[in-house]
Design a protein around this motif. Structure first.
Motif, PDB file in Angstrom:
ATOM      1  N   SER A  43      23.780  25.527   3.633  1.00 37.86           N
ATOM      2  CA  SER A  43      22.972  24.315   3.789  1.00 37.86           C
ATOM      3  C   SER A  43      23.264  23.626   5.113  1.00 37.86           C
ATOM      4  N   ASP A 154      16.016  26.317   1.206  1.00 40.63           N
ATOM      5  CA  ASP A 154      17.407  26.298   0.762  1.00 40.63           C
ATOM      6  C   ASP A 154      17.424  26.436  -0.763  1.00 40.63           C
ATOM      7  N   GLU A 155      17.798  27.583  -1.228  1.00 41.64           N
ATOM      8  CA  GLU A 155      17.792  27.883  -2.662  1.00 41.64           C
ATOM      9  C   GLU A 155      16.510  27.405  -3.334  1.00 41.64           C
TER      10      GLU A 155
END
Ligand SMILES: Nc1ncnc2c1ncn2[C@@H]1O[C@H](COP(=O)(O)OP(=O)(O)OP(=O)(O)O)[C@@H](O)[C@H]1O
Ligand SMILES: [Mg+2]
Lengths: 305, 534
Positions: A43, A154-155
């Motif tokens: 991240s 991000d995810e």
């Protein structure tokens, strides 16, 4: 053509170095997977790429522009889905989506409707009442309805159910067909395996492996499953063999790329009944990197409060 | 069965104390210290009984009654009577504020951030969290009462005996308890922590205002307000205990009500169900400014109504003031004699200053919202889109300025319109309006300070509240304490022209604006250079 790249990216929070010379490079039309254990710096890298955090050292570029200085210019052509999606409790999902689309500089309204339908979201509900998966959908719909050249995710599927995960994958594949680039961090390795052309593995702020899946597999070698009449002695010590597991009557183990020939010669002395070989899955690759070095467990420390 | 509702309360109490191991002692010690310092200051400022008696005459004026509560012991205005009469109300309001902030922090804020959910999943009673924080606050307020009583007694001031000091301290503690109860109930009714805080502070301000109006016009009205109850303890003069017991009883009732409401409420929701809203955003929402406005709209309306009400109630006092001054023309403190102006006119800047500082609260909230948004991880959404940091901060700045303008306008209009209706001799409305807007540059300077902090020291951004509290203290009490001129000059409000008794000083206003602009610019530079995080 390179769409995104970082050169020697380093980020320090006080004394703690979250990133330590990270180099990644995403080409046009590529889907790039970014994997690593918790707290390894995924991240942080993505946030620097978006100009939300400032790199301590090194460069981060998107479309050849500096991701800190030219953030606004860059963002007109980038869509981002953050790791945890926090929304305004008293706005509705529909309002938030519209706001996000507008702040990027406009998007496609038909596409917005289509995405809301496909992701099965009720846009009239207040964000306060959304479940985690539904908040994730809001961010995804806003990102996917904008017509951009690069997606930074991000995810993106954390919290989505398998059905929605599939919808998401369809959109990624469609975007890829249109020649768009995608940088995707994820813990779902089967997803990365399915979608990504290239993968980078990060650990404790350093990239420890990068390349196409094929290259990574080649580096790692092959998984062999062997059943023999007589037991195979001293396999543990054999050069290039690791991860030995008993699977019923058979043994499964991993063989390093250069050693396959030697191993098969050795094994064949003991009366082979059955032999199967398969490329390692990404999961096996991943595990190898963290177990092989014997210190996987302690690297997961940290996390923001 | 019922016992299990409270399992683990003791452990949670220790946990609350652990989390507030600095915060709580600082609050408590400051109250004890400030009470003592003020009592000492009174000793120094009023050397003899005659000087104090002159002050007592001033205190008979209805505007003073509205501000500090009805006078008592005015015939023999000892230092003790003076301290209790002039300081109890203001201190009690701040003690109430402390309780509100602490209760909100440990109830809805924790709940919103999902921490209560973690705790509730442990073998801990359903009501233990609320009970633990309430018990901590009861304890803290008892400590506050004792500390204050102790620190006032050891000063050895003749008129301040132990019993009086204990009554004074207990009145403060009781006020802390009742507003802890108020906040606990509000925390059950509101859907989130911001509303909890807003609703509780609204109750606090309402309690102050209704008492102010009641004390001046109709005493029965005042009895609605718990702040009036504690004032009736008349510390150092009559030392009544019953008002304190009554307040504590009220506090306990509120706490029981809060526990009951907590037991029938779902985690994460209030009592007002969430209704579906619009599926599409209206045009006005679709910009950073539109978003800032939308997020603060309700608060803006509530504060606007509040300020208008305060202006109106001060306005209603102006009429009484006029007739009061006709009887007595002895004003030594608060209002410096100046020729050519009626005493009512001289009072207007004093009232305006108080309202301007109150009106700065929503202004600072508007700019600090930027910091809250950052902390909640929502700026990431905005900044990852085609929005520059300049534009983002500029939107919140614009929101703050608009808020300030609205607050001052409403305060001035409330004061002017109601004042003129009450007075025989009318004053021009334009004068009221310029008296109000004269404070805008000072507000800008406060915004500048906030922006400077947000840009360079975001974790310390809330210290701007301390500066505002300091400003209030200096401006509000400066007259009483005869502070030297330069003390007022430490706050931007000290540079504002006191219309109508002074001419508008455009140079000073210009300097304030320039200083504000420089602070803002430095703040923006810092905001552009730093990480956006939590
Ligand atoms: N603002 C901050 N201050 C201090 N440390 C931080 C900050 N933000 C991140 N870190 C630290 O940096 C490291 C990397 O965090 P990051 O969020 O990038 O991890 P991640 O790879 O995304 O993990 P996950 O898979 O859990 O999402 C962590 O050890 C984290 O504790
Ligand atoms: Mg992460």
């Amino acid at each position: 053509m390179t769409v995104l790249r970082t050169i020697g990216l380093t980020k320090k929070f006080g004394d703690f170095a979250a990133l330590n010379g990270v180099n990644i490079e995403v080409g046009e039309g590529e889907v790039y997977g970014f994997i690593g254990p918790n707290g390894s710096g995924k991240s942080t890298t993505l946030r620097i790429l978006l100009g939300i955090l400032k790199a301590t050292e090194g460069r981060a570029e998107i479309f050849g522009k500096d991701s800190w200085k030219d953030a606004v210019e860059i963002h007109k052509r980038v869509a981002y889905v953050p790791g945890d999606v926090n929304l305004w409790p008293n706005l509705t999902g529909g309002e938030v989506i519209d706001l996000f689309i507008k702040l990027r500089g406009g998007g496609n309204l038909d596409r917005r409707q289509e995405l809301i339908r496909k992701f099965d979201l009720d846009p009239t509900k207040k964000c306060r009442t959304y479940s985690k998966g539904n908040r994730q959908k809001v961010a995804l719909i806003a990102a996917l309805s904008s017509d951009v050249d690069l997606y930074i995710l991000d995810e993106p599927t954390s919290g989505l159910d398998p059905l929605m995960e599939r919808v998401f994958q369809e959109y990624v594949i469609e975007a890829k067909k249109q020649g768009k680039s995608i940088l995707l961090s994820s813990h779902i390795l089967s997803e990365v395996e399915k979608l990504c052309d290239k993968v980078a593995i990060i650990r404790e702020g350093r990239i420890i492996e990068t390349g196409t899946l094929k290259e990574l597999r080649h580096l790692t070698g092959t998984i062999l499953l062997v059943e023999t009449r007589e037991p195979i002695p001293a396999l543990e010590g054999f050069k290039g063999v690791s991860g030995i597991q008993q699977k019923g009557q058979a043994l499964s183990f991993q063989v390093d790329a250069g050693e396959v020939d030697q191993v098969i010669r050795y094994v064949s002395q003991f009366g082979v009944i059955r032999i199967e070989s398969s490329p390692p899955t990404l999961e096996e690759l991943f595990m190898r990197h963290y177990e092989g070095t014997g210190q996987a467990v302690e690297s997961g420390a940290g996390g923001e409060s | 069965m019922a016992r299990h509702l409270f399992d683990g309360t003791g452990t949670l109490m220790r946990f609350v104390l652990r989390r507030d191991r600095l915060r709580l002692p600082i609050w408590l010690l400051s109250f004890a210290a400030i009470s003592a310092i003020i009592a000492l200051a009174f000793v120094g400022l009023y050397q003899n009984a005659e000087e104090r008696q002159a002050m007592a005459e001033t205190m008979r004026n209805p505007a003073m009654t509205a501000m500090v509560g009805p006078g008592y012991g005015l015939d023999n205005y000892t230092v003790g009577a003076m301290t209790a009469h002039e300081m109890l109300l203001m201190t009690a309001v701040v003690v109430g504020l402390m309780s509100i902030l602490l209760v909100t922090r440990h109830t809805r804020t924790d709940e919103e951030d999902g921490r209560i959910e973690m705790i509730r999943s442990l073998p801990v009673g359903r009501l233990s969290n609320l009970l633990s924080i309430l018990l901590v606050l009861i304890g803290a307020n008892i400590v506050l009462a004792l500390l204050t009583a102790f620190s006032l007694t050891v000063l050895g001031i003749e008129s301040m005996d132990f019993e009086g000091s204990l009554v004074y301290g207990s009145a403060l503690g009781a006020s802390g308890m009742i507003f802890a109860g108020v906040a606990a109930v509000c925390a059950q009714l509101s859907p989130n922590s911001r509303n909890t805080l807003g609703l509780s502070i609204a109750v606090l301000l309402f309690a102050y205002m209704i008492r102010a109006i009641g004390d001046v016009t109709n005493e029965a009205l005042s009895w609605i307000s718990p702040l009036n109850w504690i004032l009736r303890s008349e510390a150092y003069v009559n030392n009544y205990w019953w008002p304190i017991l009554m307040t504590v009883a009220g506090a306990l009732l509120l706490m029981v009500l809060a526990l009951y409401l907590n037991s029938i409420r779902d985690l994460g929701s209030g009592f007002l169900p969430s209704r579906p809203g619009k599926g599409k955003a209206s045009k006005s929402l679709l910009s950073p400014f539109g978003l800032a406005l939308r997020l603060q709209r309700t608060g803006l309306i509530a504060w606007g109504a509040g300020i208008l009400l305060i202006g109106a109630s001060y306005g209603s006092v102006l009429g009484d003031l006029e007739s009061f001054f006709e009887d007595i023309d002895l004003m030594q403190q608060m209002i410096a004699q100046s020729a050519g102006f009626s005493l009512t006119e001289q009072f207007i800047p004093v009232l305006m200053a108080v309202m301007a500082i109150l009106g700065t609260i929503p202004v600072l909230m508007a700019i600090l919202k930027l910091k809250t948004e950052e902390k909640n991880g929502r700026l990431e959404h905005i900044l990852s889109r085609a929005v520059s940091r300049n534009r983002l901060m500029g939107s919140y700045l614009a929101m703050a300025i608009v808020t300030g303008f609205i607050m001052l306008s409403l305060a001035a209009l409330g004061l002017g319109l109601v004042g003129n209706a009450m007075m025989e001799e009318q004053l021009p409305l334009g004068m009221f309006y310029s008296a109000g807007l004269a404070y805008l540059p000072a507000m800008l300077a406060m915004i500048g300070v906030a922006m400077l902090l947000i840009g360079w020291a975001p974790n310390a951004a809330s210290t701007v509240w301390l500066y505002l509290a300091f400003s209030f203290f200096v401006i509000y009490l400066g007259g009483l304490f005869q502070f030297p001129e330069w003390v007022a000059k430490l706050t931007p409000y000290g540079y504002v022209s006191e219309i109508p008794i002074e001419e508008m000083d455009f140079l000073n206003a210009g300097i304030l604006i320039v200083v504000a602009a420089v602070l803002m610019m430095i703040g923006v530079i810092g905001f552009n250079r730093r990480d956006i995080g939590r």
